[in-house]
Design an enzyme around this catalytic site. Structure first.
Site, PDB file in Angstrom:
ATOM      1  N   GLY A 106       0.742  -5.150   0.768  1.00  0.00           N
ATOM      2  CA  GLY A 106      -0.359  -5.218  -0.196  1.00  0.00           C
ATOM      3  C   GLY A 106       0.060  -5.816  -1.536  1.00  0.00           C
ATOM      4  N   ALA A 111       0.865  -1.183   0.000  1.00  0.00           N
ATOM      5  CA  ALA A 111       0.000   0.000   0.000  1.00  0.00           C
ATOM      6  C   ALA A 111       0.898   1.229   0.000  1.00  0.00           C
ATOM      7  CB  ALA A 111      -0.885  -0.013   1.243  1.00  0.00           C
ATOM      8  N   GLU A 153      -0.170  -9.428  -1.024  1.00  0.00           N
ATOM      9  CA  GLU A 153      -1.612  -9.717  -0.888  1.00  0.00           C
ATOM     10  C   GLU A 153      -2.307  -9.711  -2.253  1.00  0.00           C
ATOM     11  OE1 GLU A 153      -1.741  -6.633   2.244  1.00  0.00           O
ATOM     12  OE2 GLU A 153      -2.774  -8.139   3.453  1.00  0.00           O
ATOM     13  N   GLU A 179       4.245  -5.485   7.471  1.00  0.00           N
ATOM     14  CA  GLU A 179       3.396  -4.495   8.151  1.00  0.00           C
ATOM     15  C   GLU A 179       3.681  -4.330   9.640  1.00  0.00           C
ATOM     16  OE1 GLU A 179       2.292  -6.630   5.872  1.00  0.00           O
ATOM     17  OE2 GLU A 179       0.823  -5.682   4.549  1.00  0.00           O
TER      18      GLU A 179
END
Ligand code: CAA
Length: 263
Positions: free
Chosen positions: A114, A68, A117, A137
């Site tokens: 992300g 992200a 992911e 994270e």
């Protein structure tokens, strides 16, 4: 918006489409606009009659997706928008997983947070030998928010996933292959993309409705107990049997000729 300003590019070229997350300066990090554009191209891929599957990769050689967008995340957390950010990213990634056309994540370098992911929401994962994948994270005081705590244990088992989530340390391509996190590893990006295209062309030669039903069986069965999952499979097998596509496939076998499937 002109094509070269786009952060996510879709090339529709015969049966094999290519989606590129194209924000190389930020290592293809997923900001809100990139997530919006990804949603758009997934819808275009779903609607395309011609495209039978897609490669999903990152622009450049260094990263698939570095997670992200942390600059945007700093602002989002100030505004208390963390939950909404996670729900939005989850929904768009789920739209890839729910596609009835296969998507192969081609991991060219870093796939972190992300980014990993996103790869986990794809149906298959190929990687280059220099790929580094992980969920960093917790080192930011965060946890994975785009499905990592849920899809990673389902793919590699809870023990290995717990270690990756809690240490935040990335693993290399060889280790990712060993634990089944990626299917195949290639020396370079070009070789990986060619192999993914070849896999997708093979799949495109099979019955298109059978491919959709097989993806549906794998997807819908994944979260059920075996008894329910077998019922799902039996229902979908019944649908396949009732379709003229299997009439052609079985007749072709018995007549010793290649099948002529209709798209
Ligand atoms: N968000 C925004 N920008 C990013 C970024 C990210 N996730 N990752 C890298 N960039 C930017 C850097 O800020 C840098 O830009 P500037 O030149 O403008 O400073 C550029 O990309 C190149 O990055 P580096 O200079 O850091 O490159 P490096 O080779 O030294 O390191 C890296 C590469 C190890 C991937 C490092 O960039 C890194 O650790 N990135 C962050 C990875 C991360 O923590 N991802 C998880 C994000 S949180 C998340 O994803 C939550 C979720 O589950 C939804």
């Amino acid at each position: 918006m002109s094509a070269d300003e786009r952060r996510v590019r879709l090339e529709l070229d015969g049966p094999v489409a290519t989606i590129t997350i194209d924000r190389e300066k930020a290592l293809n990090a997923l900001d809100a606009r990139t997530i919006d554009e990804l949603e758009e191209v997934v819808a275009q891929l779903a609607a395309s009659r011609e495209a039978r599957g897609a490669i999903l990769t990152g622009g450049g050689e260094k990263a698939f997706v570095a997670g992200a967008d942390l600059k945007q995340l700093a602002e989002v957390r100030r505004q208390g928008g963390g939950r909404d950010l996670a729900r939005r990213g989850q929904a768009v990634l789920r739209s890839i997983e729910a596609l009835r056309k296969p998507v192969i994540a081609c991991v060219n370098g870093f796939a972190l947070g992300g980014g990993l992911e996103l790869a986990l929401a794809c149906h298959l994962r190929y990687a280059t030998s220099r790929a580094k994948v992980g969920l960093p994270e917790v080192g930011l005081g965060l946890i994975p928010g785009y499905g990592g705590t849920q899809r990673l244990p389902r793919l590699v088992g809870r023990g290995l996933a717990t270690e990756l989530v809690l240490t935040g340390d990335p693993i290399d391509a060889a280790e990712a292959l060993r634990i089944g996190l990626v299917n195949r590893v290639f020396e370079g990006k070009a070789e990986m993309l060619e192999a993914a295209a070849k896999t997708l062309r093979t799949i495109a030669g099979r019955g298109p409705r059978a491919i959709g039903l097989a993806l549906e069986a794998l997807d819908r069965g994944a979260d059920r107990d075996l008894r329910d999952a077998l019922e799902v499979e039996a229902d979908l097998f019944g649908q396949a049997c009732n379709d003229e596509e299997s009439g052609e496939g079985v007749a072709a076998f018995l007549e010793k000729r290649p099948p002529a499937f209709k798209v």
